[in-house]
Design a protein around this motif. Structure first.
Motif, short mmCIF file in Angstrom:
data_model
loop_
_atom_site.label_atom_id
_atom_site.label_comp_id
_atom_site.label_asym_id
_atom_site.label_seq_id
_atom_site.Cartn_x
_atom_site.Cartn_y
_atom_site.Cartn_z
N PRO A 90 34.98 35.02 39.63
CA PRO A 90 36.62 35.65 40.08
C PRO A 90 36.60 36.09 40.85
CG PRO A 90 34.76 36.78 37.64
CD PRO A 90 34.14 35.22 38.13
N THR A 91 37.89 36.60 41.58
CA THR A 91 37.93 36.33 42.96
C THR A 91 37.65 37.62 43.18
OG1 THR A 91 39.58 34.85 42.80
CG2 THR A 91 40.25 36.74 44.25
N GLU A 92 36.70 38.14 43.42
CA GLU A 92 36.28 39.24 44.68
C GLU A 92 36.82 40.05 45.84
OE1 GLU A 92 31.83 39.04 42.81
OE2 GLU A 92 33.19 39.87 40.80
N PRO A 93 37.20 40.29 46.31
CA PRO A 93 37.96 41.20 47.34
C PRO A 93 36.85 42.38 47.72
CG PRO A 93 39.84 42.36 45.32
CD PRO A 93 38.68 41.31 44.60
N LEU A 94 36.16 42.82 46.87
CA LEU A 94 35.17 43.71 47.44
C LEU A 94 33.65 43.34 47.48
CD1 LEU A 94 35.85 47.45 45.26
CD2 LEU A 94 37.22 46.14 47.54
N GLY A 130 31.37 47.43 49.55
CA GLY A 130 33.17 48.44 48.32
C GLY A 130 32.55 48.78 46.64
N THR A 158 42.44 51.61 45.98
CA THR A 158 41.44 51.93 45.20
C THR A 158 41.02 53.32 45.10
OG1 THR A 158 40.49 52.08 48.28
CG2 THR A 158 40.40 49.63 47.29
N GLU A 196 49.51 44.66 45.82
CA GLU A 196 48.90 45.28 45.05
C GLU A 196 48.57 45.49 43.96
OE1 GLU A 196 51.62 45.96 46.61
OE2 GLU A 196 51.28 46.29 48.70
N MET A 199 47.77 42.99 41.96
CA MET A 199 46.73 41.94 42.10
C MET A 199 45.14 42.36 42.30
SD MET A 199 49.04 38.69 42.59
CE MET A 199 48.04 37.73 42.09
N ARG A 200 45.53 42.93 43.46
CA ARG A 200 44.24 43.69 44.13
C ARG A 200 43.78 44.11 43.32
NH1 ARG A 200 42.44 39.30 46.79
NH2 ARG A 200 43.34 38.82 49.15
N GLN A 224 41.56 42.48 40.06
CA GLN A 224 40.71 42.11 40.96
C GLN A 224 39.64 43.04 41.06
OE1 GLN A 224 42.05 39.77 43.93
NE2 GLN A 224 42.78 38.82 43.06
N ILE A 225 40.65 44.13 41.41
CA ILE A 225 38.79 44.94 42.00
C ILE A 225 38.53 45.93 40.67
CG2 ILE A 225 38.21 47.11 43.17
CD1 ILE A 225 40.42 46.46 45.09
N GLN A 250 42.32 35.39 37.81
CA GLN A 250 41.34 36.09 39.25
C GLN A 250 40.27 36.77 38.72
OE1 GLN A 250 44.75 36.76 41.05
NE2 GLN A 250 44.57 34.09 41.71
#
Lengths: 519, 519
Positions: free
Chosen positions: A40-44, A48, A279, A327, A329-330, A333-334, A374
């Motif tokens: 997975p795509t992990e922005p944090l 976080g 967030t 926003e 998408m993020r 992912q979060i 993702q």
């Protein structure tokens, strides 16, 4: 100015397609439950994740969630939570203990056991658009209130496409059927037109329990069989911010007690019913969702629960919800990171703000579907047919979305990225040399039929061939595909006695007045 | 049947938009060079990377690459490679030694130093469609041969959009200008209509060197200044399988020797000029690309080189190339792994097979653009304006693609995923409580303007508002935006003397006959 959107110049182009396809409306990939092996795509980072977890726990401990449902309040009290009126505060130790009971993966088995689905783990499932009050297609050419006939056609698409794994809520709200008996008619249609996993709206005791009975009848299940494992599910939304209403929690409790699955999906629109920061909106969503899941785990430890996300943002100009944004998408992912942190299967969506099945519709929907991939999402709601932020269902959009979904499923097939000697193919490269062509060699001929994704609504011909076949834009090709599928649709097999029993059940419940309409 | 694609019912809807925008055609994000912090999607494990590397090395060692360019053959011989006629075999130790000289990142500085771009590292850059022979827009309504006027308009879009970082090849081939002097006219247009990094076609000595001279004139650079660092670049394709032709290598050698950048992009279409297996097609592509990059590193160690990918698959039905397919996405991701393995910046593309700017165009292009993001691509060629597998350039598609590219750039902004206390926003959630709305609070008002992505061609209004404004589908909205941008376009500043010098250069070179047309 020529109207580039007006497509038809000639009539042709179908004879060849019909010949190619034989009698099926389209060639499609077989049914399968795809496994998403992408990391997975992990922005944090871990910090976080901890910040959102801590924020969610502080909401539960310091602010509390409103539960309007009396039964839920009594259960929370019994469990030792702090209940003041409708406000429930719960300690993080208790919440985490409860979440620890929840399975990371479970199966749901519909009347056709071949259409069993696994929710959780690395599986990814796709379902039809659910609950739009309106309908749009190219033949009608405008937005109209949904009808039972349109709803049935969208259920036919739900059944027809192998890439659609489960039937969500009503694919369009049949406003022409009285609300007291609407669930009986639509679930009858759903049970007879599809054999996939079905959904119940948590809108009062009768609606949930009628669906359970109809699932039992359709599957030939005793109560014991039914309650032994999940056969259907409900999906609820919290009333953000910070609130769960009466019927949604009631429906979930009914499902949980009889072993059925629940999905809890807050709708936290950043800047409206949630903080303007993404967030912050996710933190609120997490708190709302896990407060309910903790309740269900207390009632039945190990109950099959899914955490949903529906966090997006408003349009800065109009205040309208926007979908498929960066926003969005993020946030998806979060939420995936948080779902893995809590060990829960996750639900996201295929969504857009566009009003018609055009370019914008497809880039917004692509953004939302790829963010589902993702994020490690397990259940993709509304994956086919959604327009106008969920206010319109469209059969053309349904067909177009299924092309994208099929490509995602093909993308997940491991053979594409195999690296054995026959895949690296040095011998074939040697054989062809610098002046040859790979088409004719045995290495190609042996693999050709299965080597590549094959589309059913994308047109890969060059401009001249496409133009000679009528110069048809995608939305209208999708309309024709929709018509072909409906014309050739065959109901999945169902025994005559079972169908009669379903009919009798519907007739009896209608005679009893159906369900209250005071929701 | 109503024609759902026919959009215009009323004329209105622009007054509000014009008011909103002030005098600019659109509101857009400022120029920036985005940093892609997502961990790349990596379908292969270390074994798979090694298998492709070993395959590529075996191609170079056992099969060899054909270099038709005499100068290159002499250099390979001098370097100790095995040269038989036009066939060059090279050992993996030498190849890896040469690749070790290549920088992982470098800058290119155009005439406006504010538009300097960094190629490599975690940067991702987007460029316009390059080289289609044909043009399509909604006003013309059909496919036509490209003209200088259309080419200039597409250059204006290239300059106008801040999300487009560099000017690729001709955004459409101006077939109305004789091939001997075409490069002079188009590069004059490019130098005056844009101030971004420019490209030269490697189609013979004159074309490359004329561009270098014009870049020098436009930038006011001495030969020493020019050669001191990259100011422009060329992009070449190998002639797959296994071959590099005369002018492409010639042009690269000219660039490399004068310190300019080169991108080497094989076009390995699986099942046609490459193996039917995607990893085989990637292996061939890698071998072809690094054979040339090794040559350039031998000629000038540290020369700025980029490895390109253009690996896709054919349509099983027609043999036509397909783009934005699942196989294309995986090939791009795998090439990203290989580029990192070799320590080279990477180029991919924004591509589709669709013939018009409709739904299919956008899901195929979205697939290709997201695979560029997922693969860690540094340079995205053809990112805006591409149709029909690169045979058509379209201004509507250009505008639509820029919306998607802007969203990708917004997606990469770190503030969306910030998790400080004001982002998690517990105090705001406390303040609003269970019955309030977040819109009015200070936490929202302080952040509102910058909180969310704002589109310029997406329409986020509800159906009724959209319909009241004319019910315009995306492609036609994009057409109007295109017209607005062209109507209001202002050339970037250029000194009168510099412009005169450019004009004189063009006139002189035309008088000399331009460039040979025997390519």
């Amino acid at each position: 100015m020529a109207d580039g959107n007006k497509p038809r110049r000639r009539g042709g182009g179908r004879a060849g397609a019909a010949h190619r396809r034989g009698t099926a409306a389209i060639e499609q990939m077989p049914w399968r439950v795809p496994v998403n092996t992408d990391r997975p795509t992990e922005p944090l980072g871990a910090d976080g994740v901890q910040a959102i977890h801590d924020g969610a726990m502080r909401i539960l401990e310091e602010i509390g969630i409103e539960f309007l449902n009396e039964e839920a309040l009594a259960i929370f009290k019994e469990a030792g939570c702090t209940v003041n009126g409708t406000n429930v505060r719960m300690g993080r130790d208790w919440v985490m203990e409860m979440l620890g009971h929840a399975p990371e993966q479970f199966d749901i088995t519909p009347r056709n056991p071949d259409k069993k689905i696994a929710m959780g783990g690395k599986h990814i499932l796709f379902g039809n658009v659910s609950s739009p009050p309106n309908y749009y297609d190219l033949e009608i050419g405008k937005k109209v209130s949904g009808s039972r006939a349109q709803c049935a056609n969208l259920l036919r698409l739900t059944q027809y496409f192998n890439c659609i794994h489960f039937a969500g809520g009503y694919p369009v709200e049949p406003v022409d059927v009285h609300a007291s008996v609407r669930h009986l008619d639509v679930v009858y249609d759903k049970m007879t037109l599809t054999d996939k996993v079905a959904h119940a709206y948590s809108l009062g005791k009768e609606r949930v329990e009628d669906v359970m009975e109809m699932v039992k009848i359709a599957g030939g299940l005793s109560e014991e069989d039914f309650a032994s494992k999940p056969h259907m599910y409900t999906n609820i939304n919290s009333t953000s911010p910070l609130k769960h209403d009466v019927p949604m929690i009631d429906g979930c409790l009914r499902c949980v007690r009889r072993g059925q699955a629940v999905i809890v999906t807050p709708f936290t629109l950043a800047g409206a019913m949630a903080p303007v920061t993404m967030t912050g909106a996710v933190t609120l969503s997490i708190a709302e969702a896990i407060s309910a899941i903790a309740l269900f785990q207390y009632v039945r430890p190990g109950a099959p629960c899914v955490i949903g996300t529906f966090t997006s943002n408003v349009d800065m100009k109009s205040g309208a919800p926007a979908f498929g944004t960066p926003e969005y998408m993020r946030a998806t992912q979060i939420t995936g990171q948080m779902a893995r942190f809590y060990g829960l299967p996750m639900r996201a969506s295929g969504v857009c703000a566009a009003n018609v099945p055009d370019g914008q519709a497809m880039w917004e929907t692509s953004n939302s579907l790829w963010s589902a991939v993702q994020s490690g999402t397990n259940v993709v709601y509304h994956a086919a047919g959604w327009l106008e932020g969920g206010l319109i269902a469209s059969p053309e959009k349904f067909v177009m979305d299924c092309e994208v979904i099929q490509m995602i499923q093909r993308y997940m097939e491991p053979q594409i990225v195999a690296t054995g000697p026959n895949d690296i193919a040095i011998e074939a490269i040697k054989e062809v040399g610098p002046n040859g062509h790979f088409f004719g060699i045995e290495h190609t001929q042996k693999r050709y039929e299965e080597a590549f994704y094959q589309p059913f609504v994308s047109d890969w011909r060059n401009f001249e061939a496409w133009e000679a076949a009528g110069g048809i834009w995608t939305a209208e090709r999708a309309h024709r595909t929709f018509k072909d599928i409906i014309a050739q649709f065959e109901e999945p097999p169902m025994g005559v006695a079972v169908k009669e029993e379903l009919k009798d059940f519907v007739a009896r419940r209608k005679a009893e007045g159906g369900a209250p309409t005071d929701f």
